[in-house]
Design an enzyme around this catalytic site. Structure first.
Site, short mmCIF file in Angstrom:
data_model
loop_
_atom_site.label_atom_id
_atom_site.label_comp_id
_atom_site.label_asym_id
_atom_site.label_seq_id
_atom_site.Cartn_x
_atom_site.Cartn_y
_atom_site.Cartn_z
N HIS A 11 -52.41 70.29 -22.48
CA HIS A 11 -53.00 70.19 -21.63
C HIS A 11 -54.18 69.02 -20.78
O HIS A 11 -55.19 69.16 -19.05
CB HIS A 11 -54.32 71.58 -20.61
N ASP A 14 -48.98 74.10 -25.77
CA ASP A 14 -49.84 72.99 -25.81
C ASP A 14 -50.35 71.85 -26.40
O ASP A 14 -51.91 71.38 -26.65
CB ASP A 14 -51.61 74.16 -25.58
N GLY A 61 -63.13 67.91 -22.75
CA GLY A 61 -63.24 66.55 -23.57
C GLY A 61 -62.61 66.88 -24.97
O GLY A 61 -62.33 65.73 -25.63
N ASN A 62 -63.51 68.25 -25.56
CA ASN A 62 -62.84 68.15 -27.18
C ASN A 62 -61.60 68.22 -27.31
O ASN A 62 -61.09 68.44 -28.67
CB ASN A 62 -63.67 69.24 -27.92
N SER A 63 -60.71 68.82 -25.94
CA SER A 63 -59.64 68.96 -26.11
C SER A 63 -58.42 68.60 -26.40
O SER A 63 -58.03 67.02 -26.25
CB SER A 63 -59.01 69.59 -24.84
N LEU A 80 -34.37 85.92 -25.83
CA LEU A 80 -33.29 87.05 -25.52
C LEU A 80 -34.26 87.19 -24.23
O LEU A 80 -33.22 87.98 -23.64
CB LEU A 80 -34.27 87.52 -26.61
N GLY A 81 -34.97 87.23 -23.55
CA GLY A 81 -35.16 88.20 -22.53
C GLY A 81 -35.79 89.52 -23.01
O GLY A 81 -36.13 90.49 -22.12
#
Lengths: 458, 473
Positions: free
Chosen positions: A77, A107, A185-187, A239-240
């Site tokens: 992100h 992520d 901002g730490n992301s 596999l769904g």
């Protein structure tokens, strides 16, 4: 006399306190010093689709160098859809980076610093499997853009399960919850143990709470990073199935397996005859036990790790019997489709993903999803709406986003005055007539509210 | 208590104009207060519950509302602001309180059809005996002048027993479009919305309104916070003939085709190379509807209904066609004149009654597990985009602290199977619950649909022994 005893007591407390605190402080500084040189302040210019337009915005995040030649780990992100990524290293040197690959399901993103240097300071990756709640950890990064910040806390929980919220998903991992301050901002920054090893990638926080932050366990991130470096992306089997913990059906601890809550239409699981209510006991002999929600990510991952396009044996319990069912896996598609701005018509559209197809109850993946319309533009004036699915243009089927782009280009080129779109809106259908001769109008605060524009039911 | 209300009003008016104390002044105050007293006695309090449907997920929430009402006819016709009935909310459990203290009388009320040309609602008081309530007589044909002082009567809050209160305001602006609209110069509290407005000559010239009716331009004004005066001429006809009550049989059923439509604008006509005479485009068909049975197709253009031409070029003109169908009579055969691929086609359609809407959907409240469910009506099926194969009952309420609440049930979940029993109808659900109650299992597995996916909930009932319900000796 009393007073002196009291003073003595105070000194003793202070002494012990100081000794303990001094020890922790040294350990914290040591750990910080080991990781900090590899810390990166990241400023990507991202492509953002908003209000029917494509825009480029500058965001701020964090990351850390994992190899001496400049691979950097951050969040999807932060770096996803980034056109340009500028990185500021711990020594304040600015270096450009390229996006090597991203993975929306965990992520995680990998960047490569554009440099010939082979002596960059890399962090040491630890393991997340030995973490314990109560253990001291540090979070490093750029909270609110303030580079090179360190915060301190403990691991609050090692296996926090977080369900899906729109595009925020994490099917393959539980989370490390920490009270080390994690802010915007730490992301992408590292969560570090006192040995100075990275044990997690900071990624989320609970809004409105005090210091409830979450990091992706490094053991999960490491695998994703390796795949991205090797293949540019992560490939997973599909596999769904929608899986639910066993306690959804029974609290009996002797019952093994995981509950199949839903089977996607047109999926390998449906083709193989799996049904909601079946209990999946194992896949290729590997047990798939999930008594609680926290056990689900591991089961999901064991399915994702199956070889793509190959048969897998799923053992299920149905009614009173156990059955082995062969399922041929397919590759899992991305969480989000590509998005394009159709500037002349004043809207943006994205590819249909299986999730959209499912929600909109579409018979196939044909069509494109309107992701935004520009106020005053031809699309908005014709009452095209966000969430509409365009199935046809001038009575011709729209196969996918690329086909729609071609059809759009032809019509913009030909300047035909009117373009007819067949649109699905929820359970209903609607004809939309775009006028190509109208100029984009300025947003009118009141004008749009006057027209009814709804469907009329007779 | 109406007397006390009058005293209060008298004092307020007097205080504004005359120093208290002198007998002459008191008499004067009485004289001045008389018109307000007469008007305030017709002010009543409306209490009602509303169900607000969230169009995104179909979930329904409830709200209790109190609003000012005005008795506008002695036989029990009450007028209030149009906010009472909005597109996504449906009032029920309507009570009308007239008078205060010992004179206070509460009646049940029924909401009449909402007019579409002025934003007010009417409630009919239900009472077995004929009523003769004090009511407001409106002065019609009064034109107000810019800056003219007006008095607004509202009601105060609950702790003040909803007693009437006067506000002095003035006409702050007069707008001439889309119709003559008087704007009040200053805000009024919610308790004055719908309240009577008196001009300088103490004639009741209208009521306090906010947004206009959709037909007049909708909620354009409320965004700016300016209260308006709905002059009496706008709603007088509804006092003479209350809306909905003019129709002959009270329970006349609306006829229904089962199509969704759009107007045939000149641009659509140009695109399809059709005459620019308007019409109604069939944009979607409801499955299993008369329209589908008769072979109507998406893209057909309806240009005639029986012998009446259908010429809609704008959204609002489609409503004429809607009304034509609605009033045509259930069971009658109608002739639809169509253009299909540009060619004229005639279809004969037997009109059916409009299917039950979510508003009238059957409901079942299970007190054991704490679930209130309702049937999935055609409109709900369309709103939630549910295909025909989704057969179940939809959770409307979950009782707080109930077994279902503990199991994680929430509004909008569709129950497909309860404890091994299919629940395609309300009856089946009731039977399933009863059967499970007889079997008393330690766990009840419930198969549901949540959004576009299916999944399971597990209820853990805490059955009490048969004797436990008995009071202790």
């Amino acid at each position: 006399m009393k007073r002196s005893i009291w003073l003595l007591g105070l000194c003793a407390v202070c002494l012990t306190g100081c000794v303990t605190f001094g020890g922790t402080q040294r350990a914290v500084i040591r750990a910080k010093n080991r990781v900090a040189p590899g810390l990166v302040h990241i400023r990507p210019v991202k492509e953002v689709f908003s209000g029917g337009k494509r825009e480029e915005v500058l965001v701020v995040g964090s990351g850390f160098i994992i190899s001496h030649d400049g691979y950097v780990v951050t969040n999807e992100h932060v770096a996803g859809e980034a056109r340009i990524v500028r990185c500021v290293l711990y020594n304040k040197e600015e270096v450009e980076a390229e996006v090597v690959g991203t993975d929306r399901f965990t992520d995680v993103a990998v960047l490569k610093l554009v440099t010939d240097r082979t002596n960059l300071p890399a962090v040491k990756l630890g393991t997340s499997k030995d973490l314990e709640a109560g253990q001291t950890v540090l979070a490093l990064g750029s909270p609110h853009g303030l580079a090179r910040s360190v915060s301190l806390g403990i691991v609050s929980v090692t296996d926090r399960y977080l369900g899906s919220h729109g595009d925020m998903v994490s099917p393959y991992n539980n989370w490390i919850q920490t009270d080390a301050a994690i802010n915007q901002g730490n992301s992408g920054g590292p969560l570090v143990n006192l040995k100075g090893e990275v044990v997690g990638v900071n990624a989320r926080r609970l809004g409105g709470a005090d210091n409830v932050g979450f990091a992706i366990p490094i053991d999960i991130a490491r695998e994703v990073v390796e795949q991205i470096i090797e293949h540019g992306r992560v490939q997973r089997s599909w596999l769904g199935l929608t899986l639910q913990e066993m306690t959804r059906k029974t609290d009996d601890p002797t019952r093994h397996g995981v509950v199949i809550g839903d089977v996607d239409p047109l999926s390998p699981a449906q083709d193989a005859g799996l049904k909601p209510g079946d209990v999946m006991l194992s896949v290729n002999g590997i047990p798939t036990d999930a008594r609680f929600v926290e056990d689900l990510p591991a089961v999901e991952k064991s399915i994702a790790d199956l070889p793509i396009g190959e048969p897998a044996t799923v053992r299920i319990a149905r009614a009173d019997e156990e059955l082995d069912i062969e399922v041929i896996t397919r590759e899992k598609s991305d969480l989000k489709g590509d998005e394009i701005e159709f500037a002349e018509w004043g809207f943006t559209a994205s590819e249909l993903t299986p999730a959209v197809v499912r929600t909109a109850q579409l018979p196939s993946k044909m069509g494109v999803l309107v992701s935004g319309t520009q106020v005053g533009g031809p699309a908005a004036n014709a009452q095209l709406d966000t969430g509409d699915i365009i199935l046809k243009i001038d009575n011709l089927d729209v196969a996918d986003l690329a086909a729609f782009k071609r059809m759009y280009d032809e019509r913009v080129e030909s300047k035909q005055r009117l373009v007819l779109l067949d649109v699905k809106r929820g359970a209903l259908a609607r004809f939309i007539l775009l006028k190509q001769d109208g100029e984009i109008q300025q947003a009118d605060v009141t004008g749009d509210t006057l027209e009814d524009g709804g469907d009329h039911e007779e | 208590m109406r007397n006390s209300g009058a005293i209060l009003l008298a004092w307020m008016v007097a205080a504004a104009a005359i120093a208290p104390g002198s007998p002459a002044a008191a008499q004067d105050a009485d004289a001045r207060s008389a018109p307000y007293d007469a008007v305030s006695s017709a002010v009543c309090l409306l209490s009602y519950s509303s169900e607000i449907t969230n169009p995104a997920n179909g979930s329904v929430s409830k709200r209790e509302t109190r609003a000012l009402g005005l008795v506008v006819a002695p036989d029990g016709l009450v007028m209030t602001h149009g906010h009472m009935k909005l597109e996504d909310s449906e009032p029920f459990n309507i009570r009308v309180t007239v008078g205060w203290d010992e004179d206070e009388q509460e009646y049940d009320g029924v909401l009449l059809s909402k007019p579409d040309d002025v934003n007010v609602c009417f409630v009919r008081i239900k009472h077995e005996e004929p009523l003769d309530l004090p009511c407001i007589a409106f002065a019609r044909g009064v034109e107000l002048a810019l800056g003219e002082p007006v008095v607004v009567i509202g009601v105060m809050g609950q702790s003040l027993d909803y007693r009437p209160i006067l506000f002095q305001r003035a006409v702050g602006a007069i707008l001439e479009s889309p119709r003559t609209t008087y704007c009040i110069d200053d805000r009024v509290p919610f308790g004055a919305v719908g309240g009577p407005v008196l001009d300088g000559q103490r004639r009741v010239v209208g009521v306090v309104g906010f947004d206009l009716s959709p037909k007049e331009g909708g909620d354009l004004y409320i965004h700016h916070g300016h209260p308006l005066i709905f002059q009496a001429d706008l709603f007088a006809k509804y006092i003479d003939t209350p809306p909905g009550e003019e129709e002959t049989p009270e329970d006349r059923e609306d006829a229904w085709l089962g199509v969704f439509t759009q107007p045939l604008t000149d641009d659509f006509a140009e695109y399809w190379n059709l005459p620019k005479r308007g019409g109604v485009i069939v944009s979607a068909l409801v499955p299993d509807s008369p329209a589908e049975a008769a072979g109507l197709q998406r893209g057909d253009i309806i240009v005639g209904f029986n012998d009446t031409p259908v010429r809609a070029k704008q959204d609002r003109e489609v409503l004429g066609f809607t009304k034509m169908v609605r009033d045509a009579g259930v069971g009658t055969e109608a002739v639809l004149k169509l253009l299909r691929n540009g060619e004229p086609v005639e279809l004969r359609i037997t009109l059916e009654g409009r299917p039950k809407s979510a508003r009238d959907a059957g409901e079942y409240e299970d007190t054991m597990f704490g679930l209130t469910v309702r049937e999935i009506t055609t409109d709900l099926r369309i709103m939630l985009n549910l295909s025909a194969d989704v057969q179940g009952v939809i959770v409307r309420r979950v009782k707080s602290g109930s077994w279902a609440d503990l199991a994680g049930f929430r509004t909008g979940v569709i129950i497909l199977n309860f404890g091994g029993h299919p629940t395609t109808t309300l009856d089946e659900f009731r039977q399933a619950v009863e059967q499970v109650a007889d079997e008393r299992p330690s766990e009840v597995t419930v198969f549901c649909r949540i959004g576009a996916r299916t999944g399971f909930f597990r209820i853990q009932p805490r059955w009490q022994d048969a004797g436990e319900d008995e009071p202790a000796p």
